[in-house]
Design a protein around this motif. Structure first.
Motif, mmCIF file in Angstrom:
data_model
loop_
_atom_site.group_PDB
_atom_site.id
_atom_site.type_symbol
_atom_site.label_atom_id
_atom_site.label_comp_id
_atom_site.label_asym_id
_atom_site.label_seq_id
_atom_site.Cartn_x
_atom_site.Cartn_y
_atom_site.Cartn_z
ATOM 1 N N PHE A 145 0.635 -0.940 0.143
ATOM 2 C CA PHE A 145 0.017 0.311 -0.052
ATOM 3 C C PHE A 145 0.668 1.488 -0.172
ATOM 4 O O PHE A 145 -0.022 2.041 0.353
ATOM 5 N N THR A 146 2.015 1.607 -0.715
ATOM 6 C CA THR A 146 2.788 2.869 -0.263
ATOM 7 C C THR A 146 3.315 2.895 -1.967
ATOM 8 O O THR A 146 3.000 2.317 -2.768
ATOM 9 N N GLY A 147 2.056 3.683 -2.172
ATOM 10 C CA GLY A 147 1.954 4.835 -3.164
ATOM 11 C C GLY A 147 3.242 6.099 -3.564
ATOM 12 O O GLY A 147 3.816 6.423 -2.884
ATOM 13 N N PHE A 174 -4.815 8.984 -2.977
ATOM 14 C CA PHE A 174 -6.171 8.008 -3.285
ATOM 15 C C PHE A 174 -5.551 7.029 -4.621
ATOM 16 O O PHE A 174 -5.471 8.504 -5.343
ATOM 17 N N ASP A 175 -6.138 5.980 -5.402
ATOM 18 C CA ASP A 175 -6.077 5.712 -6.357
ATOM 19 C C ASP A 175 -7.478 5.979 -6.860
ATOM 20 O O ASP A 175 -8.383 6.743 -6.817
ATOM 21 N N ARG A 176 -7.188 5.320 -8.375
ATOM 22 C CA ARG A 176 -8.432 6.012 -9.230
ATOM 23 C C ARG A 176 -9.819 5.393 -8.510
ATOM 24 O O ARG A 176 -10.606 6.095 -8.939
ATOM 25 N N ASP A 177 -9.726 3.872 -8.361
ATOM 26 C CA ASP A 177 -11.192 3.580 -7.935
ATOM 27 C C ASP A 177 -10.599 4.372 -5.964
ATOM 28 O O ASP A 177 -12.003 3.700 -4.828
ATOM 29 N N GLY A 178 -10.214 5.186 -5.778
ATOM 30 C CA GLY A 178 -10.253 5.874 -4.280
ATOM 31 C C GLY A 178 -9.786 4.777 -3.618
ATOM 32 O O GLY A 178 -10.449 4.836 -1.667
ATOM 33 N N ARG A 179 -8.807 4.002 -3.374
ATOM 34 C CA ARG A 179 -8.284 3.263 -2.599
ATOM 35 C C ARG A 179 -7.073 4.024 -1.785
ATOM 36 O O ARG A 179 -6.483 5.378 -2.307
ATOM 37 N N THR A 180 -7.401 3.932 -0.760
ATOM 38 C CA THR A 180 -5.972 4.772 0.042
ATOM 39 C C THR A 180 -4.672 4.358 0.308
ATOM 40 O O THR A 180 -4.935 2.760 0.001
ATOM 41 N N LEU A 181 -3.505 5.098 -0.757
ATOM 42 C CA LEU A 181 -2.548 4.797 -0.419
ATOM 43 C C LEU A 181 -1.774 5.819 0.300
ATOM 44 O O LEU A 181 -1.684 6.397 0.885
ATOM 45 N N ARG A 182 -0.630 4.913 0.630
ATOM 46 C CA ARG A 182 0.243 5.853 2.076
ATOM 47 C C ARG A 182 1.897 6.120 0.855
ATOM 48 O O ARG A 182 2.134 5.604 0.741
ATOM 49 N N LEU A 183 2.237 7.976 1.341
ATOM 50 C CA LEU A 183 3.058 8.196 0.640
ATOM 51 C C LEU A 183 4.195 9.130 1.312
ATOM 52 O O LEU A 183 3.592 9.289 2.714
#
Ligand SMILES: CC(C)(COP(=O)(O)OP(=O)(O)OC[C@H]1O[C@@H](n2cnc3c(N)ncnc32)[C@H](O)[C@@H]1OP(=O)(O)O)[C@@H](O)C(=O)NCCC(=O)NCCS
Length: 439
Positions: A145-147, A174-183
């Motif tokens: 989940f690292t973006g 947030f990815d294009r589907d709205g899922r959360t990613l850690r930056l």
């Protein structure tokens, strides 16, 4: 501004320094500063003072965007809940449990900033302006989940900024589907600064600055820092290393200056920005590093760039063939492989001491950031290096820029060499003729 001499970390601004501060005000007014605070800095008792400093910057017409980290908070939560984490920086793998803690830590830290800025009388907003994509698998490790930043909703942020709102950005996308990613927050600060055309990034961290060979450097040119990172990046402590890397990338992409400041120092932020002797480290670019000689591959891009000005009669029309024929006269300013500005420099065989500056154009989005001045200064220096003593420019609409900003003076048409004078009279554009010393 840092100047190269060591400073006392306790230096404070006296009322008598006000005049010194005021000289920076017109220079900074309307500019965007990205201020990126590590989680540990937000947790420090000095953070309330930093927010007051930010209120001062805002009151001087500087537009502020805030980014925060969560390293300390995520480690604290992990200890408190006895939940091991896979990474605390947003650079390594983020497993589902770590992501959950990252979301909680982010909400807590953003809220703290929101609360503090509210107490300082500022309008602010936590946003979802960052679209991210997963980092994927790097060197065989799935970063889960690292973006990394995919896209920044610049218009949304600009609307907020124009309305006097301080956007607060979490190290979350947030990815294009709205899922959360850690930056990683350092990377996010750099992406924001590039996208918004910020003139500064200030990294607030728990270090006195960049330490090189056991000494804190007060300022360092970007190429020196880039070479040090290339040689041995492990010489820098982890958290500083990521800031140093992002600082280099930001400056190479056109952000003029990056500061590293100890977030624990009272008045540190204000002192770094408004004093001759900074309290942290200033990383700065070579003024001309993004200007290069044009090549044949640039012909179409130069034509498209100049077309806008030609339509408004600011510049004389040139066909693609004409640009191609004289391509070695052109210099371009490039950011991320996009041409942002152009200038040309022509010489006359019958008057070699005179060079003509022409085709000066800066994309409107980049106006007012010193690029026009820089292109002119570059061309004048180049003219001098090639043996000219004077530079002439012909302008119909921007003569006040040349005289008021770039040190040109109006001259009579007899200064032009014969062939050029003929072309000038035939064009009937009636441009003003402006001249200044080369160099
Ligand atoms: C003229 C131009 C090159 C200026 O570029 P820029 O990157 O915005 O300029 P800078 O940021 O270096 O300088 C900004 C300063 O110039 C001033 N300025 C910009 N355009 C001006 C103009 N047409 N007349 C008078 N002053 C002008 C700004 O007010 C600002 O002043 P300040 O520093 O006192 O605040 C740009 O507006 C442009 O590309 N214009 C269209 C093409 C053109 O006219 N080219 C010149 C013909 S050869």
């Amino acid at each position: 501004m840092s100047s190269g001499q060591p400073a006392s970390p306790t230096a404070t601004i006296k009322p008598t320094d006000l005049r010194g501060i005021l000289k920076y005000v017109p220079r900074f007014q309307g500019q965007i500063f990205v201020i990126a605070a590590d989680g540990a800095v937000v947790a420090d008792e000095n953070f309330a003072n930093i927010l007051l400093d930010i209120a001062v910057l805002k009151s001087l017409g500087i537009k502020v965007v805030m980014v925060h980290g969560i390293g300390q908070q995520i480690r604290d939560l992990s200890r408190l809940r006895n939940l091991p984490i896979s990474d605390d920086s947003g650079e390594g793998p983020t497993d589902p449990a770590t992501l959950d803690l990252a979301i909680r830590a982010s909400s807590r830290v953003s809220h703290q900033i929101l609360e503090g800025l509210t107490q300082a009388g500022l309008k602010c907003a936590i946003t979802n302006a960052v679209r991210a994509v997963p980092m994927g698998i790097l060197k065989g490790t799935d970063l889960q989940f690292t973006g990394r930043v995919d896209r920044i909703d610049k218009e949304f942020l600009q609307q907020l900024i124009q309305n006097g709102v301080v956007p607060i950005l979490q190290p979350i996308g947030f990815d294009r589907d709205g899922r959360t990613l850690r930056l990683n927050s350092d990377l996010l600060a750099r992406e924001l600064a590039e996208s918004l055309g910020a003139t500064k990034i200030v990294f607030l961290t728990q270090a006195a600055g960049l330490e090189i060979d056991g000494e804190i450097r007060r300022d360092i040119p970007v190429e020196v820092l880039a070479a040090l990172l290339e040689k041995d990046a492990s010489a820098f402590a982890g958290r500083i290393r990521s800031k140093a890397r992002e600082a280099v990338a930001a400056i190479l992409a056109g952000v003029p200056r990056v500061h590293l400041v100890d977030g624990g120092i009272h008045d540190g932020l204000i002192n770094e920005i408004f004093s001759n002797v900074g309290v942290g480290t200033l990383i700065y670019g070579n003024d001309y590093q993004q200007i290069r000689r044009a090549t044949r591959r640039d012909v179409r891009a130069i034509y498209n760039l100049l077309r806008n000005a030609v339509k408004r009669e600011e510049l004389v029309h040139r066909t693609q063939q004409a640009i191609e024929k004289n391509i070695d006269q052109f210099f371009v300013y490039e950011i991320d492989e996009n041409l942002i500005a152009a200038v040309s420099l022509a010489f006359y065989p019958d008057k070699p001491q005179l060079a003509e500056l022409g085709s000066l154009y800066v994309l409107p989005f980049y106006h007012g950031r010193g690029l026009g001045k820089k292109m002119v200064a570059f061309a004048c220096r180049e003219a001098h290096q090639r043996g000219a003593t004077q530079v002439v420019a012909l302008s119909t609409q921007s003569f006040a820029f040349f005289t008021g900003v770039c040190g040109f003076e109006e001259a009579g048409k007899e200064i032009l060499p014969e062939a050029r004078l003929k072309a000038y009279e035939e064009s009937a554009r009636n441009s003003r003729i402006l001249v200044r010393k080369a160099g």
